[in-house]
Design an enzyme around this catalytic site. Sequence first.
Site, PDB file in Angstrom:
ATOM      1  N   LYS A  23       1.141  -1.549  -0.018  1.00  0.00           N
ATOM      2  CA  LYS A  23      -0.009  -0.275  -0.407  1.00  0.00           C
ATOM      3  C   LYS A  23       1.050   0.953  -0.304  1.00  0.00           C
ATOM      4  O   LYS A  23       1.946   1.290   0.684  1.00  0.00           O
ATOM      5  CB  LYS A  23      -0.934  -0.449   1.395  1.00  0.00           C
ATOM      6  CG  LYS A  23      -2.132   0.872   1.189  1.00  0.00           C
ATOM      7  CD  LYS A  23      -3.212   0.777   2.315  1.00  0.00           C
ATOM      8  CE  LYS A  23      -3.639   1.670   2.367  1.00  0.00           C
ATOM      9  NZ  LYS A  23      -4.799   1.790   4.013  1.00  0.00           N
ATOM     10  N   SER A  29      -9.954   2.119   2.800  1.00  0.00           N
ATOM     11  CA  SER A  29      -8.973   3.105   1.723  1.00  0.00           C
ATOM     12  C   SER A  29      -7.939   1.775   1.265  1.00  0.00           C
ATOM     13  O   SER A  29      -8.041   2.448   0.078  1.00  0.00           O
ATOM     14  CB  SER A  29      -7.638   4.500   2.520  1.00  0.00           C
ATOM     15  OG  SER A  29      -7.679   3.083   4.101  1.00  0.00           O
ATOM     16  N   SER A  84     -10.607   0.034   6.692  1.00  0.00           N
ATOM     17  CA  SER A  84      -9.933  -0.190   5.966  1.00  0.00           C
ATOM     18  C   SER A  84      -8.792  -1.340   5.250  1.00  0.00           C
ATOM     19  O   SER A  84      -8.951  -1.085   4.278  1.00  0.00           O
ATOM     20  CB  SER A  84      -8.658   1.211   5.191  1.00  0.00           C
ATOM     21  OG  SER A  84      -9.045   2.355   5.443  1.00  0.00           O
TER      22      SER A  84
HETATM   23  N1  GLN Z   1     -13.078   5.196   6.122  1.00  0.00           N
HETATM   24  C1  GLN Z   1     -12.760   5.195   7.827  1.00  0.00           C
HETATM   25  C2  GLN Z   1     -12.264   6.895   7.358  1.00  0.00           C
HETATM   26  O1  GLN Z   1     -12.186   6.773   6.364  1.00  0.00           O
HETATM   27  C3  GLN Z   1     -11.205   4.301   7.793  1.00  0.00           C
HETATM   28  C4  GLN Z   1     -10.276   4.584   6.984  1.00  0.00           C
HETATM   29  C5  GLN Z   1      -8.790   3.218   7.296  1.00  0.00           C
HETATM   30  O2  GLN Z   1      -9.587   2.486   7.852  1.00  0.00           O
HETATM   31  N2  GLN Z   1      -8.059   3.838   7.129  1.00  0.00           N
HETATM   32  O3  GLN Z   1     -11.702   6.937   8.031  1.00  0.00           O
END
Ligand code: GLN
Length: 494
Positions: free
Chosen positions: A78, A158, A182
């Site tokens: 990532k 994400s 995410s």
């Molecule tokens: N979707 C959540 C956010 O936007 C979690 C994102 C994540 O776990 N990095 O904060």
Amino acid sequence: MSELTRLTIAAARDALRAGEVTSAELTEACLTAIDGADALGAFVHKTPEIARERAAAADARIKAGDAPALCGIPVGIKDLFCTMGVPSQAASRILEGFTPEYESTVSQNLADAGAVMLGKLNMDEFAMGSSNETSVYGNAVNPWRAGNSEAALTPGGSSGGSASAVAADLCLAATGTDTGGSIRQPAAFTGITGIKPTYGRCSRWGIVAFASSLDQAGPMTKDVRDAAIMLQAMCGHDPKDSTSADLTVPDFEAALTGDIKGKTIGIPKEYRMEGMPAEIETLWADGTAMLKDAGARIVDISLPHTKYALPAYYVIAPAEASSNLARYDGVRYGRRAALSQGDGITEMYEKTRAEGFGSEVQRRVMIGTYVLSAGFYDAYYNRARKVRTLIKKDFEDVFAQGIDAILTPATPSAAFELGKEFDDPVQMYLNDVFTVTVNLAGLPGISVPAGLDKQGLPLGLQLIGRPWEEGDLLNTAYALERAAGFVGKPAQWW
Ligand code: GLN
């Protein structure tokens, strides 16, 4: 597509050790698959030279009889992980041109174990999002499609690029990070497995920080065994991260017996959400029955503060983000905006941050600074921290009552169309309703693909475990995986 790229880590490891395939062959097959899959937008920086070099080194190591489990296994990383000499942008414009002079501990651990890095994977900007649409590179696309429709679906976020790449067999596995869901949400949207370990199991050193008290790295893989193998290589104590736990790492793969007789699984009533699609309800009931058939005891439980989790998360995560992102000022870090004659330091900050951050990141920074400001600190930030303690206590209470793991849906829906939720942040935030509690409590959670909806899209179930008991959690997930028998693959259209 070559059959080689479809291999699991475990199958490739055995084939490599038996001399039936070389890492060079596996790596070339992945590089070819990646070049043919630009339409998925999964890989944002390809690193074929590094991949070939590491594959050759792995083949030499295997020949010499030194073959750790990940030796020669091609993986994607990532973009949130700093990788030495390779662009690491956290999918943000503000980190354009940044090539770190150091390697994150997790990606270093993987390299030490012999893993072969194929390149960097798409994600939401600074890991803020649930659809991979806030990325400066443009969105990643889910390899799955609904029925006969050609509409492009989100791979989730994400870690959307990681999910898309693993589901489309561009790599054998990938790293993800999970601050509120995410790893687990994109895994569920793409029919793969993703585990967020206990907070502190993986080092956060060298991972671009979003919300430091919630962020954890974890593997995204084709099955539960691979998750066990890869997590083993990623985690461990790191003196460079003061929140990394100084605990010995058990043998996670050895824990996979599939025997869950006598285990107690909790079904939390607060996760039965109003308006949840019937298919998710059915999947959850089916998963419960599978665990029962496998010999587990099923108990209804209550986690009473669940409904406050999303609001608390959307105070705490932006608060920490606003503080972490203060460093991108065009001086210490970050691409500086072009200035006009007469601009002073204030204009430099303003232009740099306005140009460098996308709108979701700007929204989080504004919410975060607001909830931390003198007049509102107690009303928002401190209150959210108290709620967080209560949420953690809900879990401690049920674990004290003898619950070994908790079964919930992973997401409130299957993958949705790109663009559909983009202009509605509250709707977007609801994607994490089943996953954020786990980050707030610092617990391990895993998403396992368990079925398809009526449009043929994958759905995942989440298992939440006791802190530091990832081995036990992986074993319960393994039993669920075997019972669910999910073998679906997206039809190749790209
Ligand atoms: N979707 C959540 C956010 O936007 C979690 C994102 C994540 O776990 N990095 O904060």
